[in-house]
Scaffold this motif. Structure first.
Motif, mmCIF file in Angstrom:
data_model
loop_
_atom_site.group_PDB
_atom_site.id
_atom_site.type_symbol
_atom_site.label_atom_id
_atom_site.label_comp_id
_atom_site.label_asym_id
_atom_site.label_seq_id
_atom_site.Cartn_x
_atom_site.Cartn_y
_atom_site.Cartn_z
ATOM 1 N N ALA A 32 0.818 -1.212 0.000
ATOM 2 C CA ALA A 32 0.000 0.000 0.000
ATOM 3 C C ALA A 32 0.852 1.261 0.000
ATOM 4 O O ALA A 32 0.557 2.222 -0.715
ATOM 5 C CB ALA A 32 -0.937 0.000 1.207
ATOM 6 N N VAL A 33 1.933 1.270 0.770
ATOM 7 C CA VAL A 33 2.773 2.470 0.838
ATOM 8 C C VAL A 33 3.444 2.739 -0.516
ATOM 9 O O VAL A 33 3.589 3.889 -0.929
ATOM 10 C CB VAL A 33 3.788 2.375 2.003
ATOM 11 N N GLU A 34 3.830 1.686 -1.219
ATOM 12 C CA GLU A 34 4.441 1.854 -2.541
ATOM 13 C C GLU A 34 3.421 2.382 -3.548
ATOM 14 O O GLU A 34 3.716 3.286 -4.334
ATOM 15 C CB GLU A 34 5.020 0.520 -3.020
ATOM 16 N N LEU A 35 2.213 1.816 -3.534
ATOM 17 C CA LEU A 35 1.152 2.332 -4.408
ATOM 18 C C LEU A 35 0.833 3.784 -4.055
ATOM 19 O O LEU A 35 0.677 4.622 -4.934
ATOM 20 C CB LEU A 35 -0.116 1.486 -4.276
ATOM 21 N N GLY A 36 0.741 4.058 -2.767
ATOM 22 C CA GLY A 36 0.433 5.420 -2.324
ATOM 23 C C GLY A 36 1.443 6.432 -2.808
ATOM 24 O O GLY A 36 1.094 7.523 -3.261
ATOM 25 N N THR A 37 2.716 6.077 -2.752
ATOM 26 C CA THR A 37 3.775 6.973 -3.214
ATOM 27 C C THR A 37 3.724 7.156 -4.720
ATOM 28 O O THR A 37 3.772 8.277 -5.227
ATOM 29 C CB THR A 37 5.155 6.416 -2.799
ATOM 30 N N ASN A 38 3.610 6.065 -5.461
ATOM 31 C CA ASN A 38 3.667 6.133 -6.919
ATOM 32 C C ASN A 38 2.406 6.691 -7.559
ATOM 33 O O ASN A 38 2.470 7.239 -8.656
ATOM 34 C CB ASN A 38 3.994 4.759 -7.499
ATOM 35 N N LEU A 39 1.258 6.566 -6.902
ATOM 36 C CA LEU A 39 0.013 7.098 -7.452
ATOM 37 C C LEU A 39 -0.292 8.495 -6.924
ATOM 38 O O LEU A 39 -1.275 9.099 -7.316
ATOM 39 C CB LEU A 39 -1.151 6.143 -7.162
ATOM 40 N N GLY A 40 0.549 9.001 -6.033
ATOM 41 C CA GLY A 40 0.375 10.368 -5.526
ATOM 42 C C GLY A 40 -0.735 10.513 -4.510
ATOM 43 O O GLY A 40 -1.391 11.549 -4.443
#
Length: 171
Positions: A32-40
């Protein structure tokens, strides 16, 4: 091209587009943290197989089905047709229709704890399920009307997501 779009082109394949809504299949499951970072994401909510990521202009929904992982972007309405203040959750800031669900987003200056305490006090007979996921994050399920309610503290604001199944249209 946005950072999110560039990341998707490298890490996913677009498999469907319907009414301007693209469905991407991810190469693998992402935290989730990786998606959150990459999707803004300004904030995100993680559930068992789904991650809801909210940006200033859209909502990303990442879902895992078996070994396959998908993500879809839903644009927020730029000019809300109406702005309502819900007595418990605050000011309505978004109204989206996603698949067979309606998602209404509220913003409030009250703490998540205060909002949930007030809602539970006034609606205790309607609450089927209540759980504090972690400090400042809550999940409630109500009946009449049936709804999933997620309350998330983020910075100085509290966001409430009310998810309801769309009503069947009669012809």
């Amino acid at each position: 091209m946005s950072v999110a779009a560039a990341w998707l082109w490298v890490n996913a394949q677009q498999i469907n587009e319907f009414d301007g809504l693209s469905l991407w299949q991810l190469n693998r499951r992402y935290a989730a943290v990786e998606l959150g970072t990459n999707l803004g994401c300004q904030h995100y909510t993680e559930m068992a197989t789904t991650i809801w990521c909210v940006t200033s202009t859209s909502i990303w929904v990442a879902t895992s089905l078996g070994q396959q992982h998908y993500v879809r972007k839903f644009k927020k309405e730029q000019q809300p047709q109406r702005v309502e203040r819900h007595p418990w959750f605050g000011l309505e800031v978004g109204h989206q229709y996603i698949d067979s669900f309606t998602v209404v987003t509220y913003s409030s200056d009250y703490s998540a704890d205060a909002l949930v305490r007030g809602f539970r006090f006034r609606n205790s007979s309607r609450i089927e399920f209540f759980r504090e996921i972690e400090h400042g994050r809550y999940h409630l399920v109500t009946h009449s009307p049936k709804a999933d309610i997620f309350v998330v503290a983020q910075g100085n604001s509290t966001y409430t997501f009310v998810v309801r199944a769309k009503r069947a249209e009669h012809h």
